[in-house]
Each structure stands twice: as structure tokens, then as C-alpha cells.
Design a protein around this motif. Structure first.
Motif, short mmCIF file in Angstrom:
data_model
loop_
_atom_site.label_atom_id
_atom_site.label_comp_id
_atom_site.label_asym_id
_atom_site.label_seq_id
_atom_site.Cartn_x
_atom_site.Cartn_y
_atom_site.Cartn_z
N GLY A 90 2.04 -2.96 118.23
CA GLY A 90 2.06 -3.85 117.06
C GLY A 90 0.76 -3.76 116.28
O GLY A 90 -0.19 -3.07 116.67
N ASP A 91 0.75 -4.50 115.19
CA ASP A 91 -0.37 -4.47 114.24
C ASP A 91 -1.46 -5.44 114.69
O ASP A 91 -1.21 -6.65 114.80
CB ASP A 91 0.16 -4.86 112.86
CG ASP A 91 -0.90 -4.73 111.77
OD1 ASP A 91 -1.97 -4.16 112.04
OD2 ASP A 91 -0.63 -5.19 110.64
N HIS A 92 -2.65 -4.95 114.98
CA HIS A 92 -3.77 -5.78 115.41
C HIS A 92 -4.90 -5.76 114.40
O HIS A 92 -6.03 -6.11 114.74
CB HIS A 92 -4.26 -5.32 116.79
CG HIS A 92 -3.30 -5.61 117.89
ND1 HIS A 92 -3.51 -6.57 118.85
CD2 HIS A 92 -2.08 -5.09 118.17
CE1 HIS A 92 -2.48 -6.61 119.68
NE2 HIS A 92 -1.60 -5.72 119.29
N ASN A 93 -4.61 -5.32 113.19
CA ASN A 93 -5.69 -5.26 112.20
C ASN A 93 -6.29 -6.64 111.97
O ASN A 93 -5.59 -7.64 111.93
CB ASN A 93 -5.15 -4.73 110.86
CG ASN A 93 -4.94 -3.23 110.91
OD1 ASN A 93 -4.95 -2.65 111.99
ND2 ASN A 93 -4.75 -2.62 109.77
N VAL A 94 -7.61 -6.64 111.80
CA VAL A 94 -8.34 -7.87 111.49
C VAL A 94 -8.97 -7.63 110.13
O VAL A 94 -10.03 -7.02 110.03
CB VAL A 94 -9.42 -8.13 112.56
CG1 VAL A 94 -10.29 -9.30 112.14
CG2 VAL A 94 -8.76 -8.38 113.90
N GLU A 95 -8.29 -8.05 109.09
CA GLU A 95 -8.79 -7.71 107.77
C GLU A 95 -9.73 -8.79 107.27
O GLU A 95 -9.47 -9.98 107.43
CB GLU A 95 -7.63 -7.51 106.78
CG GLU A 95 -8.04 -6.75 105.56
CD GLU A 95 -8.90 -5.52 105.87
OE1 GLU A 95 -8.40 -4.60 106.53
OE2 GLU A 95 -10.11 -5.51 105.48
N VAL A 96 -10.85 -8.35 106.70
CA VAL A 96 -11.85 -9.31 106.20
C VAL A 96 -12.07 -9.14 104.70
O VAL A 96 -12.72 -9.98 104.07
CB VAL A 96 -13.20 -9.15 106.94
CG1 VAL A 96 -13.04 -9.51 108.42
CG2 VAL A 96 -13.74 -7.72 106.81
N PHE A 97 -11.52 -8.07 104.12
CA PHE A 97 -11.79 -7.77 102.71
C PHE A 97 -10.63 -8.34 101.88
O PHE A 97 -9.47 -7.95 102.07
CB PHE A 97 -11.89 -6.25 102.56
CG PHE A 97 -12.28 -5.78 101.20
CD1 PHE A 97 -13.23 -6.44 100.44
CD2 PHE A 97 -11.70 -4.63 100.67
CE1 PHE A 97 -13.58 -5.96 99.17
CE2 PHE A 97 -12.04 -4.15 99.42
CZ PHE A 97 -12.99 -4.83 98.67
N PRO A 98 -10.90 -9.28 100.97
CA PRO A 98 -9.81 -9.96 100.24
C PRO A 98 -8.86 -9.01 99.52
O PRO A 98 -7.66 -9.28 99.44
CB PRO A 98 -10.57 -10.85 99.25
CG PRO A 98 -11.91 -11.06 99.84
CD PRO A 98 -12.24 -9.81 100.61
N VAL A 99 -9.37 -7.89 99.00
CA VAL A 99 -8.53 -6.93 98.29
C VAL A 99 -7.42 -6.41 99.21
O VAL A 99 -6.25 -6.36 98.83
CB VAL A 99 -9.40 -5.76 97.77
CG1 VAL A 99 -8.53 -4.57 97.38
CG2 VAL A 99 -10.26 -6.22 96.61
N VAL A 100 -7.79 -6.04 100.42
CA VAL A 100 -6.80 -5.49 101.35
C VAL A 100 -5.84 -6.59 101.81
O VAL A 100 -4.64 -6.36 101.97
CB VAL A 100 -7.49 -4.78 102.53
CG1 VAL A 100 -6.47 -4.25 103.52
CG2 VAL A 100 -8.36 -3.64 102.00
N LYS A 101 -6.37 -7.80 101.96
CA LYS A 101 -5.48 -8.93 102.30
C LYS A 101 -4.41 -9.10 101.23
O LYS A 101 -3.23 -9.29 101.55
CB LYS A 101 -6.29 -10.22 102.45
CG LYS A 101 -7.08 -10.31 103.74
CD LYS A 101 -7.72 -11.69 103.86
CE LYS A 101 -8.36 -11.88 105.22
NZ LYS A 101 -8.99 -13.20 105.35
N SER A 102 -4.81 -9.06 99.96
CA SER A 102 -3.83 -9.20 98.86
C SER A 102 -2.82 -8.06 98.88
O SER A 102 -1.63 -8.26 98.67
CB SER A 102 -4.54 -9.20 97.51
OG SER A 102 -5.48 -10.23 97.43
N LEU A 103 -3.32 -6.86 99.11
CA LEU A 103 -2.44 -5.69 99.14
C LEU A 103 -1.40 -5.83 100.25
O LEU A 103 -0.21 -5.56 100.05
CB LEU A 103 -3.27 -4.42 99.34
CG LEU A 103 -2.47 -3.14 99.53
CD1 LEU A 103 -1.65 -2.80 98.28
CD2 LEU A 103 -3.38 -1.97 99.88
N ARG A 104 -1.84 -6.27 101.40
CA ARG A 104 -0.92 -6.43 102.54
C ARG A 104 0.16 -7.45 102.22
O ARG A 104 1.34 -7.24 102.56
CB ARG A 104 -1.70 -6.85 103.79
CG ARG A 104 -2.58 -5.74 104.36
CD ARG A 104 -3.55 -6.27 105.42
NE ARG A 104 -2.85 -6.69 106.61
CZ ARG A 104 -2.60 -5.92 107.68
NH1 ARG A 104 -3.00 -4.66 107.69
NH2 ARG A 104 -1.96 -6.39 108.72
#
Lengths: 368, 368, 368
Positions: free
Chosen positions: B335-349
Motif C-alpha cells: 500500500g501507499d505509505h507516502n508522507v507528503e509535506v509539500f502542499p503542491v503535491v498534496k493538492s495534486l494527489r
């Protein structure tokens, strides 16, 4: 995604047809199956064969007949076919030297001074005939009641015979259907030119089904190899009836293709058996014997032999590609979606389905 | 084994974030997807393409437009793309010669003298534009309402355009994230030297999201290919602002990267679409078109072209390696365990998750 | 198919024996396991190792000891071992440059001006000894209470030591059984000639088990490499007792094989540990150290060294083939069907079963 109702989205054989997936029907084990060419199993050696996921050790002692055991030592399950054949004709496992006799009984555990320590391995009824080694994988009590097949022209001095044993990544039933349906000559248009099958009729019975065809050539050149066997056809621009009759017969579980010329002489006789190798029976080892009647001047056939070999090889490679693509589609679609319209193939499918046994991993088809 | 609570042992996007696994979100089929380069589908030939596990036959008759059918004959499911295109523009299956027209209707079963015997195959809406063949895999009734994408600089004589279509063993969403997050320049330190992205801002809407960056070089040599496109930067030891602005935009399901120079001129324009090949959408075929503004002396770009190709190839290979490692980690961790901290990538996801559709094999995430 | 009751059709260890499948027993993680040779992890570099499906990054800073982290960046799970070791001894992920220290703490996310943004990765207790890097994969609180193993003759100037680390496609338990059961000399008949093991006795305790053997040669030539180590045996046609004693000992989870000559001197000392690589522990990396007592004239051993290497390599390849065939049979049969008759191996199996832990994917054995 929007789902249009197309052929591949419905299981095959709907309506009042039988509800089975032909690719999940195993061969009936209560027949004799060839598992190796005789010449491959040398004196004093063991040989590894396989039937439907079951490893088979074929052992030929220095003196006496070949015998067949389960190819797993009773001790640690490693292949007995990697072992040593001793002077009593027993096979000694390569690992710790346990020895097994023709009946699969463990006769020695060399490092223990006790009797009856080792367990037995399974023995299979085994016969040798027509250059092939056959085993009877089913109920051993039935073995003597079921005949080892006759491969008619092997040993007949009027015929020259070629052996072949290709391995195919497909279920054995695709092989029966491929050969039985001569309308697939379109597949061989590069090798055969523009040839069209004419269906002459079929016979069927409890355990067999036969279809007969003649062929007509519609222009194009006759291949050399064909001319060498059948004689040259005159090509005057009109459709040329090829007067030979091709009869294809599945007598369960074997298949033959015979060609008789206009005088009724048998000029070609092919015998084939399709041995499933894996447990899901989706890999097949074909054993085939192709006998060609020798012409008056035998040396002509000898000269033609390599050309004939190449010709049949090329045709076979086209068949291999297509049956493997069929198997691949079955896997991707998760089941059999064939839409058969040719009565001959429908009969053949019924024969194969009722003669075989469901695979232990087969999923029941939904009643929808 | 003792279980410390580290990043990879917790599913990503916890707390009040949406509960989805981005790698189990399929692309929305109700868009136009490129499946082949126009030049690959020659006149009178068929071509095998694939969309998310669905085999697609692209057929280009001698006269008339390309069309797209399900790449499985209705008879025995073998690929129609192995067949022959006849003079009416129909495709004949290579096996038994069943013929299908542009709408997927079976028009001939050559060996049966009956009408309407064969079943149809599915047809896909199909368009050709900018050197690409697009299909609409979703609801055909929507096809005319959804525009085929404009690939702006293709055909613009002021730009020179390069095509590329690498295959990647990863989910398409990794590709969107990789390009959008310019902080990954560290990955390309060997090709690009020590360059740092400066985030300038982002825009987002219902079906798109865009991020803008400028770049600063911290010592190291400027690569030749970069200098050829952007002109030489003076390296006086201080941090050098690179005054171009890089805008990356995902307008679902496509992605672009544009570089404007300090005068606001568009000097590079990349368009990409990530086509899922397999049913689980974990193998991707990217179709990319990279347009570079021609300089005053065009021959300079012509000379630089191979160097530019090599440069972009090397960078791309680094990206390929990393996204495939990400996919591999997803598989190993289940499964997906990414820990995103950058708002741009959060929005993209979020954009990718709400625009796609859950994979039919997706497992629901546990609410823990 | 008719089912005769043969050895391979019944699960092993029936009756009142313990109900476990030894191939589904994992190693106990609360021991020190070697995961790499020291020489492979160079200064200022990271190295990828693996323990039972867990990727491990070994990092050796320019100054200071090697340390071990989970080999997945906390951000996007790509391997830290692909990263860069900085001058503070931290490892920077190759993708976006997140940096982690010896304890696995994320100390920098270079493109965000915030503290404490990144998450940590797991750190493993790590030691270096005898040319090997060991980690403690279990409960870190137990690490200091469990000794790093002594590999006795490494560093002893009276012995010359060879390292080997083959990878085997089998469960680690097959390796213990293979070495412990010296009755498998039949397997090595081509390398060793006709040699027979004589079982002298066994010892066992809570965490170990030892078997002792002497050997007798029954004709055949003594191999050169053997003669170089043990001295020449006179072959007068009678059975020749080889007076050395071979002791094989599994002190969980390690294994040793020692050979003492007739004067009681230790002339060969093998230490081995079998590291499971995958999650189902069916692929093993062996780490072995083979120490040979130097003879009076050391140069003789130096000359013999390559021959000895080849000799042990050939024997090892025979062992590899057989244990991989055992694993293969386990897979095909869907479980352990071993029928053990030798008390030494029975004891060893009990030791391995009670010392390990059931695999998380293990299926319970049926009570039939």
C-alpha cells in the motif's frame, strides 16, 4: 467503463448448452499416455518425465523392461531420476542413497541397519510400444483392461515415419480443436497458398468423432513439399479440386489425421497425443508420429524428407502461435469465451468435455 | 519482531485526510487517451495497442481513417491485429478469416453460407491528431462531448518537437507527482549540477493544478544542453538566479511543463499523457511531445538536437529508476505509505484521487 | 486420479510428533544476524542489505562506526542506500534530499524552512566483528543482552580463512539439515569417492545439538584437496578408517563443522549463518567462514588454496542443487512431506522448530 455486450464479455456455450469451461477439463487419467520417446531412456539410466503436475521417473535397468515411479524420494522428496540405477535394477536416490525397486518399495536405507525403515513411492503401470514409453496415471487396476494405442504405420515398411514432440503453452483441448477445424487453412496462407477446405461429413460415437474434408486450390502456387507427396496439380486458372480426402479423428484421448488419395490409398497418417504437463494442464507436450507412404521410387521421399520437415515445421509454428494466443486470451478473460458456429467443433467440444474430468482448481460457471 | 512506529509502517494520509490509496485509483476512461503514434499504423495494416488491460486493434485501411476495435476475434479471442486488412477496409482474423467492419460488425464467416452467424466485437471511438492516435475507452456517447487535447506547439513552425514514449513499471500517478515536485532536482545532481528549485506559487481548479518555480544554481558547471537552450549563465561564484519560470500543470488527465524566459517567451513546452497498460494500471506507457523554441539561428538547435536528446534521456532514466523504486516499495509494503509535506503535491494527489475511479481490485483501507 | 497412499501424499511428522511445517518456521529475530561483509561497505557509502523481506541500509560514514537503517526513505519509501552520505555522517535520500542521522531521525527536509517536518525511519542495532556486519532485527532492548557470535579461528594466525556467501533458493532449515546429516556423502560420490560416514554420537541441549562422525573410505581414490589437508591415506584395498572426527553443531541460529585429527587437533573449522532474505524466508543468503589449520610448511596450504577452493565449491554446488530441489518439492506438494528416520535429524528439526517463530503466512496443518 461502459460495457457493450460483445462476444468476449459473455461466457461461451450459453443457452441450453452444457455449462462447463473446456479449459478446466483435465484429461481422463484412465488411459495410456506417452511420456517419453524410448530412445531417450538409456540402459542403466533414469529419466525425468511429467504427467499433469506429477513428476515421473522412468528407469531402464541394464536388463529388463522400463518401469515408472513417482519422481520423488520417499525420504526428502528430491527427484529419483537424478539417482543411480544399481545392478539389481533398483534406483538409488542421489542424496542419501535410499534404493527403490520396480514396485516402488524401499529396499535399502544404507546407513541404518534396520529392515523396513523406508517408505515406498508410487509405481505407475508402464509399457513400451512404437518407440514411445506409456504410463497409466489413473487406477492401476484398470491398466490391463485399457489397450495401449496402436500407431498403425509405425513399423510398416511401406511408410516412412517422423517423430516430433513440441511443447506448447496451452491447454490440450486447443490442440484437438485446431486440427479438427480445417477451416483454419487461412492461417497457413503463406505456406499453403489459397486453399479452401470443403467439409464432406462427420461421424461420431461414444468416444470418438471424425470429420472429413476435401480441398480446393484457388490460384496461387502449390508448395513444393505438397507436390512431392501428392503429385503435381495442374493449375489452369479454374478452381482445382484436390481429390484427396482428409479425415481427422479424435478417438479419446488420441487424435489422427489421415489422407487418402483418389484411389483410396492411405498416403499420410498422423498420430498425436497431447500430454498435459502442469497441474492446471495449461502446458502441453505433444507426441506426434507422421507416416508418409513411400512412393515407387523411395529415394524421392528421402530427398524430399528435409523439405517436408521444414514445411511441416513452419505450419506447426503457425499453429503453435495461434493456440498459445488462444490460451493467453483465456487467461486474460478469466475463462472460455469461444463462440463456436461450426457443428464439427461443437461435437468435438462435447466429446472432450464429457470424456475428461474437471480440474481440481476449476471454478464453477455462474448460472446467470 | 518488535514493531517500532516508523513512517513505512503506517498508511499514508492519516487523520482527517481522504482515505484512499492513490495507487489503486484508475484513470477516468471518459477522456481521450493516446494509444499509438500515427506513423506506427501503416496503410493497409493493423496494430496492437492496449488500454488498462484491454487489447485494442488499430486498423488503417488503404483509404479512410484509422479505426479501433477490441483486439479479440469474437470467435476464438485471438488478436485481430494479427489479421489482414481487406480492400473494403475490414479486418479479417488471421485464424479462420472472420471479417469485421469499422463498427465491429462481423460481416463474413467465410466457410459458412449463412448470414449473421458471427458475433460483433466492441468498437472504440477513435481520432487522429498531432501525430497521435487517440481512443475514448469510456462511454461512447460522451466521446463527442469531450475534446481531443490540443498539443499546442506541434505543427507550430517556430518550435522543433521531439516525440518519446517510454514504458515504465509504475502507476501513472507517480509520473504526475515526479514532474510536479521540482524539489527532486537533487536526483539529477549528476546531470544538472547543484541547482535548487524556488517555489513561486500554485493555482488550482476543479480539473487542474499548476505549480511555478524558478531555479538557482549553487556553483557547479552549467550543462551544455541547458546552455544551448537558455543561453549561458555567468558563474561568478555567487548564487545565480536563473530567471526562467517553469510552470507544471496537470489538467486532468494530461500534464504539461512550460518554460518561459525572462521576456515571457515560451521557450520549451512539454506535453505528456500517461497511458495505463495493465489491468491494475501499474505499468504505464508515457506519450510525450517536447517542443523547443527555435533560436534566431535555427541551425544551432539542429546541431544541439542530439545533445539535447541525450541530456533529456539521461534525466529521464533517473526519473524512471526512482518511480519504479517507488512502485516496488508500494508492492512490498502492500500500500501507499507516502508522507507528503509539500502542499503542491498534496493538492495534486487530491486532484488525481477525485478525478480517477477506484480500481476493481482495490482493497478498502482500514479505518483504524 | 486414484490416490495410492505413498510418502509424498501424507504430511510429514504424523502420529504423536509435533504438528508444524518446518518450512514455515521463521528464524527468531532476537539474535545477531550477519547481513554483509565489512569490506563491501566502504567509507562514505551506503549499502543495501536485506533481512527476511526487510530492506536494510548499511551506512559507513567517513568517521565512526557503521550503522543500519530501514532502507526506505520516510517520505516516498525509495531506498536510502541509493543516497549520499554527508560530512556529518547522515544519509541523504537520493530523490528529494531528506537527511537521516544514525538513530533514523530526519534532520533535514532541504526545501522546507521548518523544523520537525520529516518522519523518522527505523534504526537497527548494528555491530561489526570478524569481517562481518551484524544487525539485531528483533526487540532492540534485547540487543545488548544477546552476544554477537564468536567466530573462533578468524584472526587466529594458525589458521587460514576463506569467506563465502552463496545465495540459495531454499528455506534456511534445509541448510542446517543438509550439513548435519553426514549420511548424504553419497551425493558427493563424484568429488569424494566412496566414503561412508560412521555416526559416533550426539549431544543436545536447550539451544544446541551436535552430531559426531568418523569416515571410512571404501576403495576409490582420495581426492587431492582432501589429501592436502588430512595427509595421504594408504589404500591397500581394505576399508580404511579415516581417523579424523567431524563434529557438526547447530547452536541456534548458527552452525559449525569442526574436524579434529587423530591427535585431537582442530584442523578445520567452519562457521555458517543462514540469513533469510525474503518475507517467506524461502531464499537464503549463507555467510560462511572456513578456517583451515596451517601445516608446518605454510606454503603448502597456500599452494593448495585454489584447489581447496575449487573442491569446496564443487561440493557446495551439489548441496545447492539438492536443497533447491527439496524446496521445489515443498512448493509443488504444498507442504513438508519429509519422512525422517535418522534420530540426529529428528532432534535438529525439533530444535529449529521450537527456536524459531511461525511465519505470518503459515497455514495451520490439518488434524486428520
Amino acid at each position: 467503463m461502459q460495457q457493450a455486450t460483445t462476444a468476449t464479455e459473455q461466457p461461451a456455450e450459453q443457452g441450453n448448452a452444457p455449462r462447463y469451461d473446456l479449459r478446466q477439463i483435465d484429461v481422463d487419467p484412465n488411459f495410456w499416455y506417452p511420456v517419453a520417446w524410448s530412445a531417450k531412456v538409456r540402459k542403466g539410466k533414469a529419466f525425468a518425465a511429467r504427467f499433469a503436475g506429477h513428476p515421473i521417473a522412468l528407469i531402464r535397468p541394464e536388463y529388463g523392461p522400463v518401469y515408472a515411479l513417482e519422481d520423488r524420494c520417499a525420504h526428502r522428496q528430491v527427484p529419483l531420476s537424478k539417482g543411480v540405477v544399481d545392478d539389481k535394477g533398483c534406483v538409488k536416490c542421489c542424496y542419501h542413497g535410499w534404493a527403490f525397486d520396480q514396485q516402488g518399495k524401499c529396499v535399502t536405507v544404507p546407513y541404518l541397519n534396520k529392515e523396513g525403515v523406508g517408505r515406498p513411492v508410487k509405481a505407475y503401470p508402464c509399457r513400451e510400444k512404437s518407440g514411445l514409453i506409456f504410463i497409466f496415471p489413473g487406477d492401476p487396476d484398470l491398466a490391463d483392461k485399457v489397450p495401449v494405442p496402436d500407431i498403425a504405420q509405425v513399423g510398416n515398411p511401406e511408410y516412412k515415419t517422423r517423430q516430433f514432440s513440441p511443447r506448447l503453452k496451452c491447454h490440450y483441448t486447443f490442440m484437438h480443436e485446431n486440427l479438427m477445424d480445417m477451416n483454419h487453412q487461412f492461417l497457413h496462407r503463406r505456406q499453403m497458398g489459397s486453399i479452401t477446405a470443403r467439409f464432406l461429413g462427420q461421424d461420431k460415437g461414444e468416444n470418438f468423432m471424425e470429420a472429413r474434408y476435401s480441398f480446393a486450390r484457388k490460384g496461387g502456387n502449390q508448395p513444393l513439399a505438397e507436390a512431392l507427396i501428392f503429385g503435381k496439380h495442374h493449375d489452369d486458372g479454374r478452381e482445382q479440386p484436390v481429390e484427396e480426402v482428409v479425415s481427422i479423428r479424435t478417438t479419446y484421448p488420441y487424435q489422427t489425421l489421415q489422407i487418402h488419395d483418389k484411389d483410396g490409398d492411405l498416403i499420410m497418417d498422423l498420430w498425436a497425443c497431447y500430454l498435459p504437463l502442469g497441474e492446471t494442464q495449461q502446458v502441453t507436450q505433444a507426441f506426434g508420429l507422421l507416416s508418409v507412404k513411400k512412393p515407387k521410387w523411395t529415394f524421392l521421399l528421402d530427398i524430399a524428407w528435409p523439405v517436408l520437415g521444414l514445411f511441416t515445421h513452419r505450419i506447426f509454428e503457425e499453429d503453435r502461435e495461434i493456440v498459445e494466443m488462444e490460451q493467453n486470451a483465456w487467461r486474460e478473460l478469466g475463462g472460455d469465451h469461444n463462440v463456436e458456429v461450426f457443428p464439427v467443433v461443437k461435437s468435438l467440444r462435447e466429446l472432450l468435455a464429457r470424456s475428461g474430468v474437471p480440474n481440481r482448481y476449476a471454478k464453477p460457471l455462474k448460472q446467470d
